[in-house]
Design a protein around this motif. Sequence first.
Motif, PDB file in Angstrom:
ATOM      1  N   PHE A   1      11.191  87.445 145.396  1.00 56.85           N
ATOM      2  CA  PHE A   1      10.443  88.471 144.647  1.00 56.85           C
ATOM      3  C   PHE A   1       9.900  87.912 143.333  1.00 56.85           C
ATOM      4  O   PHE A   1       8.755  88.187 142.948  1.00 56.85           O
ATOM      5  N   ASP A   2      10.709  87.116 142.618  1.00 55.67           N
ATOM      6  CA  ASP A   2      10.273  86.546 141.338  1.00 55.67           C
ATOM      7  C   ASP A   2       9.050  85.646 141.502  1.00 55.67           C
ATOM      8  O   ASP A   2       8.221  85.543 140.607  1.00 55.67           O
ATOM      9  N   ARG A   3       8.940  84.993 142.668  1.00 58.48           N
ATOM     10  CA  ARG A   3       7.819  84.085 142.910  1.00 58.48           C
ATOM     11  C   ARG A   3       6.525  84.836 143.206  1.00 58.48           C
ATOM     12  O   ARG A   3       5.433  84.322 142.976  1.00 58.48           O
ATOM     13  N   VAL A   4       6.648  86.039 143.750  1.00 55.81           N
ATOM     14  CA  VAL A   4       5.438  86.760 144.191  1.00 55.81           C
ATOM     15  C   VAL A   4       5.082  87.963 143.321  1.00 55.81           C
ATOM     16  O   VAL A   4       3.980  88.508 143.430  1.00 55.81           O
ATOM     17  N   SER A   5       5.989  88.385 142.424  1.00 52.58           N
ATOM     18  CA  SER A   5       5.749  89.614 141.645  1.00 52.58           C
ATOM     19  C   SER A   5       4.559  89.504 140.714  1.00 52.58           C
ATOM     20  O   SER A   5       3.931  90.504 140.365  1.00 52.58           O
ATOM     21  N   SER A   6       4.219  88.273 140.297  1.00 51.59           N
ATOM     22  CA  SER A   6       3.052  88.096 139.417  1.00 51.59           C
ATOM     23  C   SER A   6       1.740  88.149 140.199  1.00 51.59           C
ATOM     24  O   SER A   6       0.666  88.270 139.618  1.00 51.59           O
ATOM     25  N   ILE A   7       1.831  88.059 141.536  1.00 50.27           N
ATOM     26  CA  ILE A   7       0.619  88.049 142.364  1.00 50.27           C
ATOM     27  C   ILE A   7       0.306  89.443 142.897  1.00 50.27           C
ATOM     28  O   ILE A   7      -0.834  89.895 142.846  1.00 50.27           O
ATOM     29  N   ILE A   8       1.318  90.115 143.429  1.00 53.89           N
ATOM     30  CA  ILE A   8       1.061  91.411 144.074  1.00 53.89           C
ATOM     31  C   ILE A   8       1.968  92.513 143.555  1.00 53.89           C
ATOM     32  O   ILE A   8       3.029  92.264 142.977  1.00 53.89           O
ATOM     33  N   GLY A   9       1.521  93.741 143.799  1.00 57.20           N
ATOM     34  CA  GLY A   9       2.291  94.944 143.504  1.00 57.20           C
ATOM     35  C   GLY A   9       2.249  95.849 144.722  1.00 57.20           C
ATOM     36  O   GLY A   9       1.579  95.538 145.718  1.00 57.20           O
ATOM     37  N   PRO A  10       2.902  96.995 144.666  1.00 61.32           N
ATOM     38  CA  PRO A  10       2.915  97.912 145.824  1.00 61.32           C
ATOM     39  C   PRO A  10       1.512  98.327 146.264  1.00 61.32           C
ATOM     40  O   PRO A  10       1.261  98.542 147.450  1.00 61.32           O
ATOM     41  N   GLN A  11       0.587  98.426 145.284  1.00 60.41           N
ATOM     42  CA  GLN A  11      -0.773  98.908 145.586  1.00 60.41           C
ATOM     43  C   GLN A  11      -1.575  97.950 146.465  1.00 60.41           C
ATOM     44  O   GLN A  11      -2.616  98.318 147.001  1.00 60.41           O
ATOM     45  N   HIS A  12      -1.109  96.710 146.617  1.00 56.31           N
ATOM     46  CA  HIS A  12      -1.854  95.736 147.404  1.00 56.31           C
ATOM     47  C   HIS A  12      -1.502  95.771 148.893  1.00 56.31           C
ATOM     48  O   HIS A  12      -2.155  95.098 149.689  1.00 56.31           O
ATOM     49  N   PHE A  13      -0.455  96.523 149.244  1.00 56.66           N
ATOM     50  CA  PHE A  13      -0.073  96.614 150.663  1.00 56.66           C
ATOM     51  C   PHE A  13      -0.970  97.627 151.371  1.00 56.66           C
ATOM     52  O   PHE A  13      -1.251  98.701 150.846  1.00 56.66           O
ATOM     53  N   TYR A  14      -1.373  97.269 152.585  1.00 52.36           N
ATOM     54  CA  TYR A  14      -2.249  98.154 153.366  1.00 52.36           C
ATOM     55  C   TYR A  14      -1.443  99.310 153.959  1.00 52.36           C
ATOM     56  O   TYR A  14      -1.877 100.456 153.923  1.00 52.36           O
ATOM     57  N   ASP A  15      -0.261  98.995 154.498  1.00 51.89           N
ATOM     58  CA  ASP A  15       0.584 100.026 155.102  1.00 51.89           C
ATOM     59  C   ASP A  15       1.370 100.743 154.003  1.00 51.89           C
ATOM     60  O   ASP A  15       2.117 100.113 153.256  1.00 51.89           O
ATOM     61  N   PRO A  16       1.225 102.073 153.867  1.00 48.78           N
ATOM     62  CA  PRO A  16       1.928 102.794 152.798  1.00 48.78           C
ATOM     63  C   PRO A  16       3.447 102.689 152.882  1.00 48.78           C
ATOM     64  O   PRO A  16       4.135 102.718 151.865  1.00 48.78           O
TER      65      PRO A  16
END
Length: 498
Positions: free
Chosen positions: A41-56
């Motif tokens: 999670f620490d490696r990817v948290s700066s790239i994406i957030g919940p809003q970037h997922f297509y599936d709710p």
Amino acid sequence: MNDLTAVKPASDVQDIADIMPHSIEAEQQLLGAILTNNDVFDRVSSIIGPQHFYDPVHAEIFEIAARRISQNNLASPVTLKPFLEDHAGLAELGGPTYLVRLAGAAISAFAARDYAQMIYNLAIRRELIGLGQNISSKAAKVDVDSEPREQIVEAEQHLYKLAEQGQAESGFQSFLKAVTDAVNVANAAYQRDGGLAGVSTGLVDMDKKLGGLHRSDLLILAGRPSMGKTSLATNIAFNIAKTYKKGALPDGSEGAVDGGVVGFYSLEMSAEQLAARILSEAAEVPSEQIRRGDMTEAEFRRFVEAAKALEACPLYIDDTPALPISQLAARARRLKRTHGLDVLIVDYLQLVRPATAKDSRVNEVSEITQGLKAIAKELDIPVIALSQLSRQVENREDKRPQLSDLRESGSIEQDADVVMFVFREEYYKEREKPGDHDLDAMAKWQEEMEHLHGKAEVIIGKQRHGPIGTIELSFEGQFTRFGNLVKPWQQGSGGNDF
């Protein structure tokens, strides 16, 4: 992988795929990696957030996992199960056992960043498609109230937001995020010398009263003609630009760690006149001598040296007259995108034009102040707008301005976070000079002038997050320069900072 997608009918998945670019598999793989190894999670948290997922449902799983990890708790299929047991969307995918299947199909932690970047890129593509469709439908609809020029500005605004934040509309955010942001601002102020939460103006007493210039604030600097509004604004702009240092910010991005990049809209004076004022202050050569070219060799040398030193200052001037508020916003966005932007100054508010003509001047000014506040919030910078005061000040015994003196007062007073007035009593006292025959009156007048000479006041009439009151500054008229006023008890400990 097939067992994970089997829950959704193949035809439905194909229909969705035809509409928007996405990768359910990439989302599943990334979530599985996070649930089996929380360090991912620490490696990817700066790239994406919940809003970037297509599936709710995936967005919900990511958000709950993120909250638990940020609280130093374990995020696994077992610990997430109680939070999602009654989730209708998850039930369609097979209920809490779906979490176990995600973890079972997890990828290597080394590939997590690539998958995160892929999910982010697809989310941006979806936003661009949505934005393109919106632009297309608006352009196709021929409407009297929707001019093509306005549509271009609006489209540019949405594209800017997309480039800066990765999403066209931020929408609602959780209170947790808002609280975290507030703590980060307070921590920055605590760590910084002098305890400033915002950008320093270079004027010590003003910084103490305001806590610096805060992001997303609209500050109104008002005064009658000849009080020194433009001088104070140029002084602040110069102080911020000359101390600019770029470096790594706490969130890992690059930006101004001290001072900042300043944008200056000079709607009244030309860029050359404004530059002459700043050079006058820096070189300590009276501005009227610069205009006339009446300088000694030593003064001219100082002038040239100051010009060389200022070449590298990140101060950008736009002197286009009568700019509409929509154009002003578009140019500010462009400046931030190309050179960065930390503070924006508008000289002055009454010279900005509304995007469309209104039935009354009050409504026009209201649109302009709301537009300036929107720029401050959108670009996340302080905006300082200069404003004229009405003539009623001149009719009072006490000439100190107050909020009711603002022209078209309602909207300016309402939209601004801070309202400040520049006041120099010396200016009014000078015009009360008695006749030479009245010796007593002349002696009294000279004594009062001596007391007022070289002093100015900045009266804070409104401040949303701080006290109101008066700031005393020094003023050197020949250099059009405001400075820190040395108090009587500070006489032995050093002079003016300038």
